[in-house]
Scaffold this active site. Structure first.
Site, short mmCIF file in Angstrom:
data_model
loop_
_atom_site.label_atom_id
_atom_site.label_comp_id
_atom_site.label_asym_id
_atom_site.label_seq_id
_atom_site.Cartn_x
_atom_site.Cartn_y
_atom_site.Cartn_z
CG ASP A 163 38.07 44.89 40.84
OD1 ASP A 163 38.42 44.19 41.81
OD2 ASP A 163 37.13 45.71 40.89
CG ASP A 184 36.25 34.68 40.53
OD1 ASP A 184 35.43 34.82 41.47
OD2 ASP A 184 36.80 35.63 39.98
#
Ligand code: BGC
Length: 456
Positions: A395, A171
């Site tokens: 998550d 990311d």
């Protein structure tokens, strides 16, 4: 003392040996990797480390999976080992450290282990659930207390017959492109990381240190189609990745390939519509779901982005990985055919496998299923489908939970949240009652099993 094997990239060797290798070959000291394939990974990198490999099964993940009803059907699958903080190198509160995993890989008779290297300063600048332990300016500690010790362990000759796949800092670099400057999606934290250069320099440092170890295969994170598949993001992200691969003394030759969809939910292929379809003369690119993206699924995106990366200066033989851990989208809600041709929206929404409310949703997605089982060379230019995110690990928590792991609370993990600019102000689509990121989330695992596609 460790005697270093010759530094010959298997990919180059495929087309012809370097002069150094040819000399060694003539002297009987070097085995041509083309001729011997998997036997010689200690001497030279092979083109695709997954080809013919036996991949390490993380016993900790495996035990969690096996303890769930029906989990035994997948508990022997290989998953990524996440080095997500400095303490993970030694092991944290009873969990295995890096050496323990490598030793276990050897005792399993595996010859490939998958590590995720994930602890940049100011980590996860556009979200909060995986904010890291290091503040934005602490590049020195990242280098000396995180990357250097990992590199020292990986360089131990005891592990020289293991192919060590390292997924570098998911990311981070895509965030510098899409969530900075004056874009509406910008965050102050991502602007800081762009300005201070610590993502770019940290990634360059990791690539050069780890890339110096002959049996390490670096794969850089390349987000997913629902993030950088838009024209504005596509070329700019490839340039950013190339910039980082050349930072801190690294070169693009330290990169074996790229991974897409890490810990995400984007469908591998959408069989019931393509980007070229239109309804009553209107392109599907104008549907709410596609929203002018150039790609509708991960496989087409990964193959196209690979070419863009080559254009940006990466070696022409790079390969792609796709994380298929949670992108199966099976179960009773899975469409069996295309949507109605009433409008582009009925057509796309009726036929798409990806059942998310919005493609920008990323936290514990309701309705998801396990995707393709991990396997090597599944498609052209794809080194492997992998389960880098261990399915069943959360998550992020649905509500704030105090912790000493540097984990924050991101409302995108709260099922009642009505969204932000990055998901078009849609509902989050997250499952309720989730634990901290990385912690076992039994309810999610059960749903992933039930909605697996291919079915179990
Ligand atoms: C978390 C890590 C965890 C990983 C794999 C990430 O979101 O931040 O702590 O190891 O997921 O589950």
């Amino acid at each position: 003392m460790r005697s270093d094997p010759p530094r010959v990239r298997g990919r180059r060797a495929r087309r012809g040996l370097t002069a150094a290798a040819a000399t060694l070959l003539a002297a009987g000291l070097f085995v041509n990797p083309v001729a011997r394939g998997a036997d010689v990974q200690a001497q030279a990198r092979v083109d695709n480390p997954y080809a013919g490999a036996k991949v390490y099964v993380n016993p900790e993940w495996s035990a969690h999976a096996a303890a769930e009803p029906g989990g035994g059907k997948v508990s022997n699958q290989p998953t990524g080992v996440w080095l997500d903080r400095i303490a993970a190198i030694q092991g944290t509160s009873g969990s295995m450290g890096l050496r323990a995993h490598l030793d276990r890989a050897l005792s399993q008779g595996a010859n490939l282990i998958q590590l995720v290297v994930y602890d940049l300063p100011g980590r996860d600048c556009a979200a909060l659930a995986s904010n890291g332990e290091l503040p934005p300016n602490d590049l020195p500690r990242y280098e000396s207390e995180f990357i250097d010790p990992i590199a020292a362990i990986l360089a131990d000759s005891k592990y020289s017959n293991l192919r060590i796949v390292t997924v570098i800092e998911i990311d981070s670099l895509p965030n510098l492109v899409t969530n900075t400057n004056s874009r509406p999606t910008a965050t102050a934290a991502c602007d800081t990381m762009l300005q201070n250069g610590n993502y770019v320099n940290g990634v360059g440092y990791a690539l050069s240190k780890l890339g110096a170890i002959p049996n390490v295969y670096n794969y850089l994170d390349a987000a997913h189609h629902g993030w950088i598949g838009w024209d504005d993001n596509f070329t700019a992200t490839a340039s950013m990745l190339a910039q980082a691969a050349r930072a801190s003394g690294s070169t693009v030759d330290n990169v074996t390939g790229f991974i897409t969809n890490t810990a995400n939910y984007s469908a591998l292929t959408e069989p019931y519509f393509t980007i070229n379809d239109s309804v009553n003369g209107t392109s599907v690119r104008q549907s709410k779901w596609v929203d002018w993206n150039r790609y509708v699924d991960e496989l087409s995106f990964a193959q196209a982005f690979r070419q863009q990366l080559v254009n940006a200066g990466f070696p022409s033989n790079i390969g792609m990985l796709i994380d298929t851990s949670r992108n199966g989208w099976g179960g009773s809600a899975r469409p069996a055919g295309p949507g109605a041709m009433t409008s582009v929206d009925t057509y796309v929404n009726g036929g798409r496998l990806d059942r998310r409310i919005h493609v920008g949703n990323w936290c514990n997605q309701s309705g998801a299923g396990l995707g393709e089982r991990p396997r090597a060379t599944p498609a052209s230019e794809i080194d492997a489908y992998v389960w880098m995110k261990p399915p069943g690990e959360s998550d992020g928590s649905s509500s704030p939970i105090p912790n000493n792991e540097g984990k924050g609370f991101d409302p995108m993990c709260d099922p009642t949240y009505t969204g932000n600019v990055r998901n078009g102000y849609n509902m989050s689509g997250a499952l309720p009652d989730a634990p901290l990121s990385g912690h076992w989330f039994s309810t999610q695992f059960q749903q992933l099993l039930a909605n697996a596609y291919p079915p179990l």
